[in-house]
Write a protein that holds these residues in place. Structure first.
Motif, PDB file in Angstrom:
ATOM      1  N   ILE A  69       5.744   6.233   4.690  1.00  0.00           N
ATOM      2  CA  ILE A  69       5.880   5.561   5.999  1.00  0.00           C
ATOM      3  C   ILE A  69       6.155   4.069   5.812  1.00  0.00           C
ATOM      4  O   ILE A  69       6.995   3.499   6.490  1.00  0.00           O
ATOM      5  CB  ILE A  69       4.676   5.805   6.937  1.00  0.00           C
ATOM      6  N   LEU A  70       5.510   3.449   4.840  1.00  0.00           N
ATOM      7  CA  LEU A  70       5.713   2.006   4.643  1.00  0.00           C
ATOM      8  C   LEU A  70       7.113   1.681   4.139  1.00  0.00           C
ATOM      9  O   LEU A  70       7.661   0.632   4.469  1.00  0.00           O
ATOM     10  CB  LEU A  70       4.654   1.452   3.682  1.00  0.00           C
ATOM     11  N   THR A  71       7.705   2.580   3.355  1.00  0.00           N
ATOM     12  CA  THR A  71       9.058   2.314   2.840  1.00  0.00           C
ATOM     13  C   THR A  71      10.147   2.763   3.804  1.00  0.00           C
ATOM     14  O   THR A  71      11.302   2.400   3.614  1.00  0.00           O
ATOM     15  CB  THR A  71       9.281   3.007   1.474  1.00  0.00           C
ATOM     16  N   SER A  72       9.787   3.516   4.831  1.00  0.00           N
ATOM     17  CA  SER A  72      10.785   4.052   5.759  1.00  0.00           C
ATOM     18  C   SER A  72      10.910   3.268   7.054  1.00  0.00           C
ATOM     19  O   SER A  72      11.750   3.575   7.889  1.00  0.00           O
ATOM     20  CB  SER A  72      10.438   5.508   6.101  1.00  0.00           C
ATOM     21  N   TYR A  78       9.387  -4.781  10.562  1.00  0.00           N
ATOM     22  CA  TYR A  78       8.049  -4.491  10.037  1.00  0.00           C
ATOM     23  C   TYR A  78       7.746  -5.126   8.676  1.00  0.00           C
ATOM     24  O   TYR A  78       6.697  -4.854   8.110  1.00  0.00           O
ATOM     25  CB  TYR A  78       7.850  -2.970   9.931  1.00  0.00           C
ATOM     26  N   ILE A  79       8.626  -5.947   8.150  1.00  0.00           N
ATOM     27  CA  ILE A  79       8.431  -6.495   6.796  1.00  0.00           C
ATOM     28  C   ILE A  79       7.109  -7.239   6.660  1.00  0.00           C
ATOM     29  O   ILE A  79       6.426  -7.138   5.644  1.00  0.00           O
ATOM     30  CB  ILE A  79       9.625  -7.385   6.369  1.00  0.00           C
ATOM     31  N   HIS A  80       6.703  -7.970   7.695  1.00  0.00           N
ATOM     32  CA  HIS A  80       5.475  -8.771   7.611  1.00  0.00           C
ATOM     33  C   HIS A  80       4.233  -7.901   7.485  1.00  0.00           C
ATOM     34  O   HIS A  80       3.372  -8.152   6.646  1.00  0.00           O
ATOM     35  CB  HIS A  80       5.351  -9.700   8.828  1.00  0.00           C
ATOM     36  N   ILE A  81       4.148  -6.866   8.305  1.00  0.00           N
ATOM     37  CA  ILE A  81       2.956  -6.013   8.264  1.00  0.00           C
ATOM     38  C   ILE A  81       2.942  -5.174   6.996  1.00  0.00           C
ATOM     39  O   ILE A  81       1.891  -4.970   6.396  1.00  0.00           O
ATOM     40  CB  ILE A  81       2.831  -5.133   9.541  1.00  0.00           C
ATOM     41  N   ALA A  83       4.179  -5.981   4.049  1.00  0.00           N
ATOM     42  CA  ALA A  83       3.764  -6.868   2.957  1.00  0.00           C
ATOM     43  C   ALA A  83       2.257  -7.120   3.011  1.00  0.00           C
ATOM     44  O   ALA A  83       1.576  -7.083   1.979  1.00  0.00           O
ATOM     45  CB  ALA A  83       4.538  -8.181   3.025  1.00  0.00           C
ATOM     46  N   SER A  84       1.739  -7.344   4.197  1.00  0.00           N
ATOM     47  CA  SER A  84       0.297  -7.583   4.348  1.00  0.00           C
ATOM     48  C   SER A  84      -0.522  -6.373   3.928  1.00  0.00           C
ATOM     49  O   SER A  84      -1.506  -6.501   3.190  1.00  0.00           O
ATOM     50  CB  SER A  84      -0.049  -7.928   5.792  1.00  0.00           C
ATOM     51  N   LEU A  85      -0.133  -5.202   4.402  1.00  0.00           N
ATOM     52  CA  LEU A  85      -0.875  -3.988   4.068  1.00  0.00           C
ATOM     53  C   LEU A  85      -0.835  -3.711   2.573  1.00  0.00           C
ATOM     54  O   LEU A  85      -1.847  -3.309   1.983  1.00  0.00           O
ATOM     55  CB  LEU A  85      -0.320  -2.789   4.848  1.00  0.00           C
ATOM     56  N   GLU A  86       0.315  -3.934   1.964  1.00  0.00           N
ATOM     57  CA  GLU A  86       0.429  -3.708   0.516  1.00  0.00           C
ATOM     58  C   GLU A  86      -0.464  -4.662  -0.262  1.00  0.00           C
ATOM     59  O   GLU A  86      -1.006  -4.302  -1.296  1.00  0.00           O
ATOM     60  CB  GLU A  86       1.886  -3.845   0.065  1.00  0.00           C
ATOM     61  N   GLN A  87      -0.621  -5.871   0.223  1.00  0.00           N
ATOM     62  CA  GLN A  87      -1.432  -6.868  -0.469  1.00  0.00           C
ATOM     63  C   GLN A  87      -2.921  -6.647  -0.266  1.00  0.00           C
ATOM     64  O   GLN A  87      -3.709  -6.820  -1.168  1.00  0.00           O
ATOM     65  CB  GLN A  87      -1.058  -8.268   0.016  1.00  0.00           C
ATOM     66  N   ILE A  99      -3.226   3.948   8.319  1.00  0.00           N
ATOM     67  CA  ILE A  99      -1.959   3.204   8.299  1.00  0.00           C
ATOM     68  C   ILE A  99      -1.253   3.336   9.648  1.00  0.00           C
ATOM     69  O   ILE A  99      -0.757   2.346  10.193  1.00  0.00           O
ATOM     70  CB  ILE A  99      -1.044   3.701   7.149  1.00  0.00           C
ATOM     71  N   ILE A 100      -1.233   4.538  10.195  1.00  0.00           N
ATOM     72  CA  ILE A 100      -0.595   4.751  11.502  1.00  0.00           C
ATOM     73  C   ILE A 100      -1.281   3.887  12.560  1.00  0.00           C
ATOM     74  O   ILE A 100      -0.612   3.225  13.365  1.00  0.00           O
ATOM     75  CB  ILE A 100      -0.640   6.244  11.910  1.00  0.00           C
ATOM     76  N   GLY A 101      -2.596   3.851  12.558  1.00  0.00           N
ATOM     77  CA  GLY A 101      -3.339   3.041  13.524  1.00  0.00           C
ATOM     78  C   GLY A 101      -3.016   1.560  13.403  1.00  0.00           C
ATOM     79  O   GLY A 101      -2.808   0.868  14.404  1.00  0.00           O
ATOM     80  N   ARG A 102      -2.967   1.076  12.188  1.00  0.00           N
ATOM     81  CA  ARG A 102      -2.643  -0.349  11.967  1.00  0.00           C
ATOM     82  C   ARG A 102      -1.215  -0.675  12.407  1.00  0.00           C
ATOM     83  O   ARG A 102      -0.959  -1.717  13.007  1.00  0.00           O
ATOM     84  CB  ARG A 102      -2.833  -0.710  10.503  1.00  0.00           C
ATOM     85  N   LEU A 103      -0.300   0.237  12.097  1.00  0.00           N
ATOM     86  CA  LEU A 103       1.098   0.017  12.481  1.00  0.00           C
ATOM     87  C   LEU A 103       1.277   0.073  13.999  1.00  0.00           C
ATOM     88  O   LEU A 103       2.064  -0.691  14.553  1.00  0.00           O
ATOM     89  CB  LEU A 103       2.009   1.038  11.795  1.00  0.00           C
ATOM     90  N   LYS A 104       0.547   0.957  14.670  1.00  0.00           N
ATOM     91  CA  LYS A 104       0.626   1.026  16.131  1.00  0.00           C
ATOM     92  C   LYS A 104       0.117  -0.270  16.763  1.00  0.00           C
ATOM     93  O   LYS A 104       0.709  -0.785  17.715  1.00  0.00           O
ATOM     94  CB  LYS A 104      -0.170   2.221  16.650  1.00  0.00           C
TER      95      LYS A 104
END
Length: 167
Positions: A69-72, A78-81, A83-87, A99-104
């Protein structure tokens, strides 16, 4: 002879299962979120593929779903979120639902931000037009008052100096 028929049927069913699984996995690999698509809808597509795969006997591990989901996601939006989640998160130990909840939540926030600038832009345009109108009225009011124009800035004209002179 009966065993041969059962064996042949089983092998055929196994091949169909393998073909379906191959199709699902290639669908999974090609899956990309569209710019206009919502996180919920895209997450649903990934979940659906994962469920079908599990029904065929192969489960897709949670870290693979999270990374997918993060790469798609559309990079621009969505680049900012991402990058943040990966870090911040250990993606190998983060659930797909988390992850779905955070992205929503992020999606809702950027949607609010996209709606706001239009209001500010309208206010700015109104304010700018109002300033131009005021400026042109001021120019009109101070024209035609002798050679210097704009007597507001230059005093009453020649020879009328009310202040004390240095002699």
């Amino acid at each position: 002879m009966v065993w041969e028929a059962i064996k042949t049927r089983h092998v055929g069913a196994e091949r169909v299962k393998e073909a379906r699984l191959q199709t699902l996995m290639s669908d999974f690999d090609r899956l990309k979120m569209k710019e206009t698509e919502k996180i919920d809808d895209f997450g649903g597509k990934i979940s659906e593929i994962a469920s079908k795969s599990a029904a065929l006997g192969v489960s897709i591990k949670e870290p693979k779903l999270v990374k997918k989901i993060l790469t798609s996601l559309p990079r621009k939006k969505y680049i900012h979120i991402v990058a943040s989640l990966e870090q911040v998160l250990d993606l190998n130990n983060t659930s797909f639902e988390d992850i779905i909840g955070r992205l929503k939540a992020y999606e809702e926030r950027i949607q609010e931000e996209e709606e706001e600038p239009q209001d500010n832009q309208t206010t700015l345009m109104y304010s700018n037009n109002e300033n131009q109108a005021t400026q042109s009225n001021r120019d009109y009011n101070y024209r035609g008052r002798g050679r210097g124009g704009r007597s507001y800035y230059r005093g009453q004209g020649r020879g009328r100096y009310n202040g004390a002179r240095d002699a």
